[in-house]
Scaffold this active site. Structure first.
Site, PDB file in Angstrom:
ATOM      1  CG  PHE A 146      -1.845   1.276   1.122  1.00  0.00           C
ATOM      2  CD1 PHE A 146      -3.013   1.248   0.364  1.00  0.00           C
ATOM      3  CD2 PHE A 146      -1.482   2.470   1.725  1.00  0.00           C
ATOM      4  CE1 PHE A 146      -3.817   2.382   0.234  1.00  0.00           C
ATOM      5  CE2 PHE A 146      -2.278   3.612   1.595  1.00  0.00           C
ATOM      6  CZ  PHE A 146      -3.441   3.553   0.860  1.00  0.00           C
ATOM      7  CG  ASP A 231       5.524   4.101   1.882  1.00  0.00           C
ATOM      8  OD1 ASP A 231       5.497   4.848   2.886  1.00  0.00           O
ATOM      9  OD2 ASP A 231       4.564   3.984   1.098  1.00  0.00           O
ATOM     10  CE  LYS A 260      -1.186   7.305   6.625  1.00  0.00           C
ATOM     11  NZ  LYS A 260      -0.791   6.251   5.703  1.00  0.00           N
TER      12      LYS A 260
HETATM   13  C1  LIG Z   1      -1.011   6.268   4.255  1.00  0.00           C
HETATM   14  C2  LIG Z   1       0.086   5.701   3.446  1.00  0.00           C
HETATM   15  C3  LIG Z   1       0.438   6.252   2.199  1.00  0.00           C
HETATM   16  C4  LIG Z   1      -0.355   7.350   1.538  1.00  0.00           C
HETATM   17  O1  LIG Z   1      -0.438   8.510   2.276  1.00  0.00           O
HETATM   18  P1  LIG Z   1      -1.596   9.589   1.949  1.00  0.00           P
HETATM   19  O2  LIG Z   1      -1.239  10.760   2.800  1.00  0.00           O
HETATM   20  O3  LIG Z   1      -2.901   8.950   2.323  1.00  0.00           O
HETATM   21  O4  LIG Z   1      -1.511   9.873   0.490  1.00  0.00           O
HETATM   22  C5  LIG Z   1       1.526   5.716   1.545  1.00  0.00           C
HETATM   23  N1  LIG Z   1       2.227   4.704   2.069  1.00  0.00           N
HETATM   24  C6  LIG Z   1       1.922   4.137   3.255  1.00  0.00           C
HETATM   25  C7  LIG Z   1       2.747   3.020   3.790  1.00  0.00           C
HETATM   26  C8  LIG Z   1       0.834   4.609   3.974  1.00  0.00           C
HETATM   27  O5  LIG Z   1       0.494   4.028   5.133  1.00  0.00           O
END
Ligand SMILES: *Cc1c(COP(=O)(O)O)cnc(C)c1O
Length: 405
Positions: A146, A231, A260
Site C-alpha cells: 500500500f 515507504d 502522516k
Molecule cells: C497512508 C500511506 C500512504 C499514503 O499517504 P496519503 O497521505 O494517504 O496519500 C503511503 N504509504 C503508506 C505506507 C501509507 O500508510
C-alpha cells in the site's frame, strides 16, 4: 460567523450518505473533539483512539505545542509558494536531516505525493546516472503493498479494490512477493532502478517480514545498483519504537518516504529523504507543489518532530508496545489466530470462523475503544505514542472482553 445548529448523530450520517461519495465505510461514530489518546463523540461519549488516523496522530490529538506552533505561524505567514523562500524551510531541513540522518530532502504534502515524487526522481536517476535507456526504467514493488491512491501508485497495487476499473495503468513496475529476497534478486534486470517497499506492511494487516529479509534486500540492492526506497509513511516517526523502522533491521535505505505523523495530524506534510544522489537529478522546474514546503507546514512539522523526541514518545512506543503485545498474546480467545506487532503498530488476526473483524471492532466501539478492521479478519491497533500503561491496560481489558463476546 454563521451560526449552525449541532445535528444529531443520525443527521450527520444521513447527510454524509446523501451528499458524500461513498468511498469509505466508517464506523458510525461522529467525533467532535480530541485530546492525547482520547476522542469524544457529539453525544459526549469518550473513546480511546487505537487507530491514530492511520498513524498520523502519533503525537496524540491536538498536541498543545504543535497547536501553538500552528497558530503562531498561521498569524505570520502561511504560503509563499516555492517561487520565494521562507524562513521556516531551512530550519525544517536541518532538523529533519539531523533526526533521520538524511542528506537531501524534498517536501510535499500527502504521502501519495511523496511516493510519486520518489518514483519520478528514481526513474530520472536511472536514465541520467545508471544509464538505463529512455523509457525503460523498471521499479520492483512488493505484493500486497500500500503506497497511496494516485493513478501511478494503484498501477502497481495487487489489491483488486484499489485497481479495479481505474485503468489504463502506468507501466514500468514489477511485483515480487513481500518477504522473499530471492524473488527480488531474480526480478532485477539491467533496467531496474529501484525496489519500493514498506518495512512493515500496515494496510496489508501489519505484516512483518522474516528476520534478515531486509539485510538481504539491502545487500541485493547495493550489489545491483538498485535504489532501495523504504515507504515509512506509516512505520516512521516513532510508530515502531524507533525513529524509522529500518533501525530494527539494521539497514539504511537510499530513499525514505515519510508523511502522516510528520505533522502530528494537523496538516498534510510529507517528505522524500534521500541518502544518495537520487534527488540531485531534479532540476528547477522539473517537479514541484504549490503547498509543498510552505511555512505553515514547516512550522507544524518542526513542532511535531520536536515533541516526538522531547517527550520521549519513541521510547514510550517501545515500552508500551511491549506491554500491549504481551497483553494481547495473553488473551485466551478461540477467535485469535495470531498477534503481530512492533512498537505500537499492532494487529490481532482472527480465524476465518470468527466471522470477520468488523463485529469485534463494533463491539470495541461500544466499549469505548476505536480500532480498525483490515482485510476482513484482522483488527489493527495503533494508539497515539503518548499512551500510558493504565490506558494500555484499559484497551486490553476491552479487547479481551470483546474477543470473548
Ligand atoms: C497512508 C500511506 C500512504 C499514503 O499517504 P496519503 O497521505 O494517504 O496519500 C503511503 N504509504 C503508506 C505506507 C501509507 O500508510
Amino acid at each position: 460567523m454563521t451560526l449552525h445548529q449541532p445535528l444529531d448523530v443520525d443527521a450527520y450520517i444521513s447527510i454524509e450518505h446523501r451528499l458524500g461519495a461513498h468511498n469509505y465505510k466508517p464506523l458510525d461514530v461522529v467525533l467532535t473533539r480530541g485530546e492525547r489518546v482520547w476522542v469524544w463523540d457529539v453525544d459526549g461519549k469518550r473513546y480511546l483512539d487505537c487507530l491514530s488516523a492511520y498513524s498520523a496522530v502519533n503525537q496524540g490529538h491536538c498536541h498543545p505545542k504543535i497547536l501553538a506552533a500552528m497558530v503562531e505561524q498561521a498569524g505570520k505567514l502561511t504560503l509563499t509558494s516555492r517561487a520565494f523562500r521562507n524562513d521556516q524551510l531551512a530550519h525544517l531541513y536541518e532538523e529533519l536531516a539531523a533526526l533521520t540522518d538524511s542528506h537531501k530532502i524534498l517536501p510535499m504534502n500527502s504521502g501519495a505525493e511523496a511516493v510519486e515524487t520518489a518514483i519520478k526522481a528514481v526513474r530520472k536517476w536511472g536514465y541520467e546516472v545508471k544509464g538505463v535507456p529512455e523509457g525503460k526504467a523498471e521499479i520492483i514493488v512488493a505484493s500486497d503493498n500500500f503506497h497511496g491512491r494516485t493513478l501511478g501508485i494503484v498501477s502497481f497495487s495487487t489489491d483488486p479494490d484499489a485497481r479495479g476499473g481505474f485503468g489504463p495503468f502506468t507501466p514500468g513496475f514489477r511485483v515480487v512477493p513481500f518477504g522473499d529476497a530471492d524473488a527480488l534478486e531474480a526480478a532485477i534486470g539491467p533496467n531496474t532502478v529501484a525496489f519500493l517497499v514498506e518495512p512493515i506492511q500496515g494496510e496489508a494487516g501489519v505484516m512483518i517480514p522474516p528476520p534478515g529479509y531486509f539485510r538481504r534486500v539491502r545487500d541485493i540492492c547495493t550489489r545491483h545498483r538498485v535504489t532501495l526506497i523504504l515507504d515509512e509513511i506509516q512505520t516512521g516517526l516513532g510508530r515502531t519504537g524507533r525513529i524509522l523502522a529500518e533501525e530494527h533491521e539494521g539497514i539504511v535505505a537510499d530513499v525514505t518516504l515519510i508523511g502522516k505523523a510528520l505533522s502530528g495530524g494537523f496538516y498534510p506534510v510529507s517528505a522524500v529523504l534521500s541518502n544518495s544522489d537520487v534527488l540531485g537529478t531534479l532540476k528547477p522546474g522539473q517537479h514541484g507543489s504549490t503547498f509543498g514546503g510552505n511555512p505553515l507546514a514547516c512550522a507544524v512539522a518542526r513542532a511535531a518532530l520536536r515533541v516526538l523526541t522531547e517527550e520521549d514518545m519513541i521510547g514510550n512506543a517501545d515500552r508500551m508496545g511491549a506491554r500491549f503485545v504481551a497483553g494481547l498474546r495473553s488473551i485466551s480467545s478461540n477467535h485469535v489466530k495470531e498477534v503481530r506487532g512492533r512498537g505500537l503498530m499492532l494487529a490481532v488476526e482472527l480465524h476465518p470462523e470468527a466471522g470477520g473483524a468488523r463485529r469485534f471492532v463494533e463491539a470495541l466501539r461500544h466499549r469505548g475503544v476505536l480500532a480498525k478492521d483490515t482485510h476482513g479478519h484482522t483488527i489493527r491497533i495503533a494508539p497515539p505514542l503518548v499512551i500510558t500503561a493504565d490506558e494500555v491496560d484499559f484497551a486490553l481489558e476491552q479487547i479481551d472482553a470483546a474477543l470473548r463476546g
